[in-house]
Design a protein around this motif. Structure first.
Motif, PDB file in Angstrom:
ATOM      1  N   TRP A 151      70.226 -51.175 -36.177  1.00  0.00           N
ATOM      2  CA  TRP A 151      70.074 -49.774 -35.787  1.00  0.00           C
ATOM      3  C   TRP A 151      69.029 -49.090 -36.672  1.00  0.00           C
ATOM      4  O   TRP A 151      68.106 -48.428 -36.177  1.00  0.00           O
ATOM      5  CB  TRP A 151      71.406 -49.030 -35.881  1.00  0.00           C
ATOM      6  CG  TRP A 151      71.355 -47.683 -35.234  1.00  0.00           C
ATOM      7  CD1 TRP A 151      70.728 -46.557 -35.716  1.00  0.00           C
ATOM      8  CD2 TRP A 151      71.910 -47.320 -33.964  1.00  0.00           C
ATOM      9  NE1 TRP A 151      70.874 -45.516 -34.839  1.00  0.00           N
ATOM     10  CE2 TRP A 151      71.579 -45.955 -33.750  1.00  0.00           C
ATOM     11  CE3 TRP A 151      72.653 -48.003 -33.001  1.00  0.00           C
ATOM     12  CZ2 TRP A 151      71.979 -45.276 -32.600  1.00  0.00           C
ATOM     13  CZ3 TRP A 151      73.049 -47.328 -31.858  1.00  0.00           C
ATOM     14  CH2 TRP A 151      72.716 -45.978 -31.670  1.00  0.00           C
ATOM     15  N   TRP A 172      65.358 -48.029 -35.333  1.00  0.00           N
ATOM     16  CA  TRP A 172      65.096 -46.590 -35.327  1.00  0.00           C
ATOM     17  C   TRP A 172      63.798 -46.301 -36.084  1.00  0.00           C
ATOM     18  O   TRP A 172      62.971 -45.506 -35.620  1.00  0.00           O
ATOM     19  CB  TRP A 172      66.250 -45.822 -35.959  1.00  0.00           C
ATOM     20  CG  TRP A 172      66.078 -44.336 -35.839  1.00  0.00           C
ATOM     21  CD1 TRP A 172      66.592 -43.538 -34.867  1.00  0.00           C
ATOM     22  CD2 TRP A 172      65.313 -43.477 -36.696  1.00  0.00           C
ATOM     23  NE1 TRP A 172      66.192 -42.233 -35.060  1.00  0.00           N
ATOM     24  CE2 TRP A 172      65.402 -42.173 -36.179  1.00  0.00           C
ATOM     25  CE3 TRP A 172      64.558 -43.691 -37.850  1.00  0.00           C
ATOM     26  CZ2 TRP A 172      64.772 -41.083 -36.774  1.00  0.00           C
ATOM     27  CZ3 TRP A 172      63.915 -42.601 -38.436  1.00  0.00           C
ATOM     28  CH2 TRP A 172      64.025 -41.314 -37.913  1.00  0.00           C
ATOM     29  N   TRP A 173      63.636 -46.934 -37.215  1.00  0.00           N
ATOM     30  CA  TRP A 173      62.419 -46.715 -38.002  1.00  0.00           C
ATOM     31  C   TRP A 173      61.175 -47.108 -37.207  1.00  0.00           C
ATOM     32  O   TRP A 173      60.167 -46.391 -37.211  1.00  0.00           O
ATOM     33  CB  TRP A 173      62.489 -47.491 -39.305  1.00  0.00           C
ATOM     34  CG  TRP A 173      61.231 -47.402 -40.109  1.00  0.00           C
ATOM     35  CD1 TRP A 173      60.281 -48.369 -40.300  1.00  0.00           C
ATOM     36  CD2 TRP A 173      60.759 -46.254 -40.820  1.00  0.00           C
ATOM     37  NE1 TRP A 173      59.258 -47.897 -41.072  1.00  0.00           N
ATOM     38  CE2 TRP A 173      59.527 -46.597 -41.411  1.00  0.00           C
ATOM     39  CE3 TRP A 173      61.266 -44.961 -41.013  1.00  0.00           C
ATOM     40  CZ2 TRP A 173      58.790 -45.703 -42.178  1.00  0.00           C
ATOM     41  CZ3 TRP A 173      60.516 -44.068 -41.788  1.00  0.00           C
ATOM     42  CH2 TRP A 173      59.302 -44.437 -42.354  1.00  0.00           C
ATOM     43  N   CYS A 214      61.308 -44.452 -33.706  1.00  0.00           N
ATOM     44  CA  CYS A 214      61.591 -43.013 -33.680  1.00  0.00           C
ATOM     45  C   CYS A 214      61.171 -42.258 -34.939  1.00  0.00           C
ATOM     46  O   CYS A 214      61.433 -41.059 -35.051  1.00  0.00           O
ATOM     47  CB  CYS A 214      63.095 -42.791 -33.456  1.00  0.00           C
ATOM     48  SG  CYS A 214      63.781 -43.649 -32.028  1.00  0.00           S
ATOM     49  N   ARG A 215      60.534 -42.918 -35.858  1.00  0.00           N
ATOM     50  CA  ARG A 215      60.318 -42.313 -37.181  1.00  0.00           C
ATOM     51  C   ARG A 215      59.318 -41.166 -37.175  1.00  0.00           C
ATOM     52  O   ARG A 215      59.395 -40.255 -37.991  1.00  0.00           O
ATOM     53  CB  ARG A 215      59.829 -43.369 -38.158  1.00  0.00           C
ATOM     54  CG  ARG A 215      58.450 -43.911 -37.812  1.00  0.00           C
ATOM     55  CD  ARG A 215      58.078 -45.079 -38.661  1.00  0.00           C
ATOM     56  NE  ARG A 215      56.747 -45.576 -38.349  1.00  0.00           N
ATOM     57  CZ  ARG A 215      56.256 -46.682 -38.844  1.00  0.00           C
ATOM     58  NH1 ARG A 215      56.987 -47.420 -39.655  1.00  0.00           N
ATOM     59  NH2 ARG A 215      55.043 -47.075 -38.527  1.00  0.00           N
ATOM     60  N   ALA A 261      67.567 -42.379 -39.876  1.00  0.00           N
ATOM     61  CA  ALA A 261      68.090 -42.209 -38.514  1.00  0.00           C
ATOM     62  C   ALA A 261      69.049 -41.026 -38.420  1.00  0.00           C
ATOM     63  O   ALA A 261      69.885 -40.972 -37.526  1.00  0.00           O
ATOM     64  CB  ALA A 261      68.768 -43.479 -37.999  1.00  0.00           C
ATOM     65  N   ALA A 276      67.616 -41.089 -30.780  1.00  0.00           N
ATOM     66  CA  ALA A 276      68.468 -42.236 -31.127  1.00  0.00           C
ATOM     67  C   ALA A 276      69.077 -42.106 -32.522  1.00  0.00           C
ATOM     68  O   ALA A 276      69.270 -43.097 -33.217  1.00  0.00           O
ATOM     69  CB  ALA A 276      67.694 -43.549 -31.008  1.00  0.00           C
ATOM     70  N   HIS A 277      69.377 -40.889 -32.937  1.00  0.00           N
ATOM     71  CA  HIS A 277      69.963 -40.699 -34.267  1.00  0.00           C
ATOM     72  C   HIS A 277      71.345 -41.334 -34.337  1.00  0.00           C
ATOM     73  O   HIS A 277      72.051 -41.466 -33.338  1.00  0.00           O
ATOM     74  CB  HIS A 277      70.039 -39.218 -34.629  1.00  0.00           C
ATOM     75  CG  HIS A 277      70.920 -38.412 -33.738  1.00  0.00           C
ATOM     76  ND1 HIS A 277      72.295 -38.427 -33.834  1.00  0.00           N
ATOM     77  CD2 HIS A 277      70.634 -37.565 -32.730  1.00  0.00           C
ATOM     78  CE1 HIS A 277      72.815 -37.623 -32.931  1.00  0.00           C
ATOM     79  NE2 HIS A 277      71.839 -37.091 -32.231  1.00  0.00           N
ATOM     80  N   SER A 310      63.476 -43.194 -27.562  1.00  0.00           N
ATOM     81  CA  SER A 310      64.877 -43.592 -27.579  1.00  0.00           C
ATOM     82  C   SER A 310      65.132 -44.738 -26.608  1.00  0.00           C
ATOM     83  O   SER A 310      65.888 -45.664 -26.921  1.00  0.00           O
ATOM     84  CB  SER A 310      65.765 -42.396 -27.212  1.00  0.00           C
ATOM     85  OG  SER A 310      67.127 -42.762 -27.172  1.00  0.00           O
ATOM     86  N   PHE A 334      63.995 -47.963 -27.995  1.00  0.00           N
ATOM     87  CA  PHE A 334      64.967 -48.350 -29.023  1.00  0.00           C
ATOM     88  C   PHE A 334      66.172 -49.034 -28.389  1.00  0.00           C
ATOM     89  O   PHE A 334      66.587 -50.125 -28.819  1.00  0.00           O
ATOM     90  CB  PHE A 334      65.394 -47.107 -29.803  1.00  0.00           C
ATOM     91  CG  PHE A 334      66.596 -47.304 -30.685  1.00  0.00           C
ATOM     92  CD1 PHE A 334      66.452 -47.702 -31.996  1.00  0.00           C
ATOM     93  CD2 PHE A 334      67.889 -47.104 -30.203  1.00  0.00           C
ATOM     94  CE1 PHE A 334      67.557 -47.894 -32.821  1.00  0.00           C
ATOM     95  CE2 PHE A 334      69.001 -47.283 -31.003  1.00  0.00           C
ATOM     96  CZ  PHE A 334      68.824 -47.685 -32.323  1.00  0.00           C
ATOM     97  N   HIS A 335      66.766 -48.409 -27.372  1.00  0.00           N
ATOM     98  CA  HIS A 335      68.000 -48.959 -26.802  1.00  0.00           C
ATOM     99  C   HIS A 335      67.748 -50.217 -25.974  1.00  0.00           C
ATOM    100  O   HIS A 335      68.625 -51.092 -25.918  1.00  0.00           O
ATOM    101  CB  HIS A 335      68.720 -47.887 -25.982  1.00  0.00           C
ATOM    102  CG  HIS A 335      69.442 -46.905 -26.841  1.00  0.00           C
ATOM    103  ND1 HIS A 335      70.574 -47.235 -27.557  1.00  0.00           N
ATOM    104  CD2 HIS A 335      69.167 -45.605 -27.142  1.00  0.00           C
ATOM    105  CE1 HIS A 335      70.988 -46.179 -28.237  1.00  0.00           C
ATOM    106  NE2 HIS A 335      70.149 -45.190 -28.007  1.00  0.00           N
TER     107      HIS A 335
END
Length: 408
Positions: free
Chosen positions: A58, A62-63, A66-67, A110, A115-116, A259, A262-263
Motif C-alpha cells: 500500500w 501510493w508513493w 499518488c505522491r 499515504a 488512495a489515502h 487512485s 493504484f488499485h
C-alpha cells in the motif's frame, strides 16, 4: 471455493528487546525507502493493531502513483547491526484544501490525497511501544524546522503509540491535540450466518430474505468471487462502472486516474494472495454488484462497493454485503470492519465501534502556521450556513455513500 481458510495469528508474539544502542535515521530518498522493503511487512505483522493500509504494498504503490509533490521523511530506528526495529512512515506534503494547501504538513505516508490509508500508525512491534516509540518520535522534533504543522490522520484510538505521539506533539508543537474523532463500525463475526442474522429484527431479516429470493428466482442470480467466472482485469473494469453509479461525477476519489492506477496494481498483487477479496453478484448474465476489501489478521476491511441501480428494488447493495459477511464467517474471520463513515446502514449491520483520531500540532516558529491558526479562530466564530446533504435514493437500504459527502 476460491477462498481458503485463513490461518493467521491474531496476536503476534512480542520480540525480545534489542541490545545495544539504537540509531534514528531519516530516509529521504527512494533508494533508502525501497531498501526497507525486506523488513517492512515483518514489522507490520508484529504491530499491536492490524491494518492493511500500513503494509509495504500500500505504502510503496501510493508513493509511486499518488505522491505528487510529497517528500519522503521516513523515520527508521535501527539496532547496532543496522536492522530496522521500528519505522515511522512519514512524508512532507501539502493538502489540497484551499487554505491548507499553503502549509507544509508532516503526515503519515499515504495520509491524505488519492488512495489515502484508512488506518495509519507508527510501525512498532507489540509490547515494545514504551521502549521504542519515544525514541522513534524524536523524528518529529528533528523535522519541525521543515514543516508548518503535523497532521496524523486515521490513527486508531486504542493504538499503544497514541500517548507517545500526543506527548511529542504537545512538547514540540503548539495547539497540539486531537483535531477529529470519528467512528468506524464493525461486526463481531459469529460462527454462522444464522447466528448473525438472529441478532437483527424480523423486519430486517425478512427484507433481506425477500431481496435474496427475488435475486435468485427472478434474475437467475449467482454469488461468486473474482477469478471464478471473471478475471481480475475484467472484474475491475466492471467494478469501476458500478461504483461510479453511486456517486455524482468527480465526487469519489476512488476512480480518479491516480487512485485507479493504484488499485489496479494493488488488486493484481493482493487478490491472488487473498489479501484482497471481491465478492460478486451476477444477475441476468451480468455483474450487478461487487464489494472490494482487504484481509488482515482475521479481519476483513470493507473498502468500496458498487451496484447496478436498475435493480434497486431487490437491494443489491445489501445482498453483496450479506455475501461478503457470509464469506468472512465461512473462512473463520473474527471481525468485519466497515471503516470510517458513520452512515445508518453501518449502524444496522454492525455491533461494535472503534474510534479513529486525527492528531494535529503547529510549528510555533512558522508564520504560515500562525496565520492559519488565526484565520481558523476567526472562521470558527463566524456563523455557519446549513448546507443540505444530497442522499442517494437507496442510501438507507443499499449501504452506498451520499452523493455529496458531509463537510469535514
Amino acid at each position: 471455493m476460491f477462498l481458503h481458510k485463513l490461518r493467521r495469528d491474531s496476536a503476534p508474539s512480542s520480540p525480545e528487546p534489542c541490545r545495544g544502542v539504537l540509531t534514528l535515521e531519516i530516509v529521504r530518498d527512494e533508494a533508502g525507502f525501497y531498501a526497507l522493503q525486506p523488513f517492512w511487512d515483518t514489522l507490520v505483522e508484529q504491530m499491536a493493531t492490524s491494518s492493511p493500509f500500513v503494509r509495504w504494498d500500500w505504502m510503496s504503490l501510493w508513493w509511486e502513483e499518488c505522491r505528487q509533490e510529497a517528500r519522503l521523511v521516513v523515520g527508521v530506528l535501527r539496532d547496532a547491526e543496522g536492522i530496522p526495529q521500528a519505522i515511522a512512515p512519514l512524508m512532507l506534503a501539502s493538502e489540497s484544501d484551499a487554505v491548507r494547501k499553503h502549509l507544509v504538513t508532516l503526515t503519515f505516508l499515504a495520509g491524505f490525497g488519492d488512495a489515502h490509508g484508512e488506518r495509519l500508525d507508527l510501525i512498532v512491534p507489540a509490547g515494545r511501544e514504551d521502549e521504542l516509540t519515544p525514541q522513534l518520535c524524536r523524528v518529529f522534533k528533528i523535522l519541525r524546522p521543515e514543516c508548518d504543522n503535523v497532521r496524523l490522520n486515521h490513527l486508531l484510538e486504542e493504538s499503544p503509540n497514541r500517548p507517545h505521539l500526543l506527548a511529542v506533539l504537545e512538547e514540540a508543537f503548539s495547539d497540539a491535540g486531537v483535531l477529529n474523532r470519528q467512528a468506524t463500525r464493525f461486526i463481531n463475526l459469529p460462527a454462522s450466518w444464522e447466528e448473525y442474522e438472529a441478532r437483527h429484527s424480523s423486519k430486517w431479516r425478512n427484507l433481506l430474505r425477500r431481496g435474496r429470493k427475488a435475486f435468485t428466482a427472478e434474475h437467475a442470480g449467482i454469488a461468486t468471487q473474482v477469478g471464478e467466472r471473471m478475471t481480475i482485469d475484467e472484474t475491475m473494469k466492471e467494478f469501476r462502472v458500478l461504483h461510479a453509479m453511486q456517486w455524482a461525477e468527480g465526487i469519489s476519489s476512488f476512480t480518479t486516474e491516480a487512485s485507479w492506477r493504484f488499485h489496479q496494481r494493488l488488486a493484481a498483487r493482493w487478490l491472488p494472495q487473498q489479501r484482497a477479496w471481491m465478492p460478486l453478484l451476477e444477475a441476468d448474465g451480468k455483474l450487478v454488484a461487487a464489494l472490494y476489501g482487504f484481509v488482515e489478521r482475521e479481519q476483513f476491511f470493507q473498502y468500496q462497493s458498487g451496484w447496478d441501480r436498475s435493480l434497486a428494488k431487490i437491494s443489491p447493495g445489501k445482498l453483496v454485503i450479506r455475501w461478503a459477511v457470509d464469506c468472512c464467517i465461512q473462512h473463520g474471520l473474527q471481525v468485519y470492519d466497515m471503516l470510517p463513515g458513520d452512515y445508518e446502514y453501518k449502524r444496522q449491520w454492525c455491533d461494535g465501534t472503534r474510534w479513529l483520531l486525527d492528531l494535529e500540532g503547529f510549528n510555533p516558529a512558522s508564520w504560515r502556521a500562525t496565520a492559519f491558526c488565526a484565520l481558523r479562530t476567526v472562521r470558527r466564530w463566524l456563523p455557519r450556513s446549513n448546507s443540505s446533504v444530497v442522499i442517494s435514493p437507496n442510501d438507507s437500504q443499499e449501504g452506498n455513500e451520499p452523493v455529496l459527502p458531509p463537510a469535514a
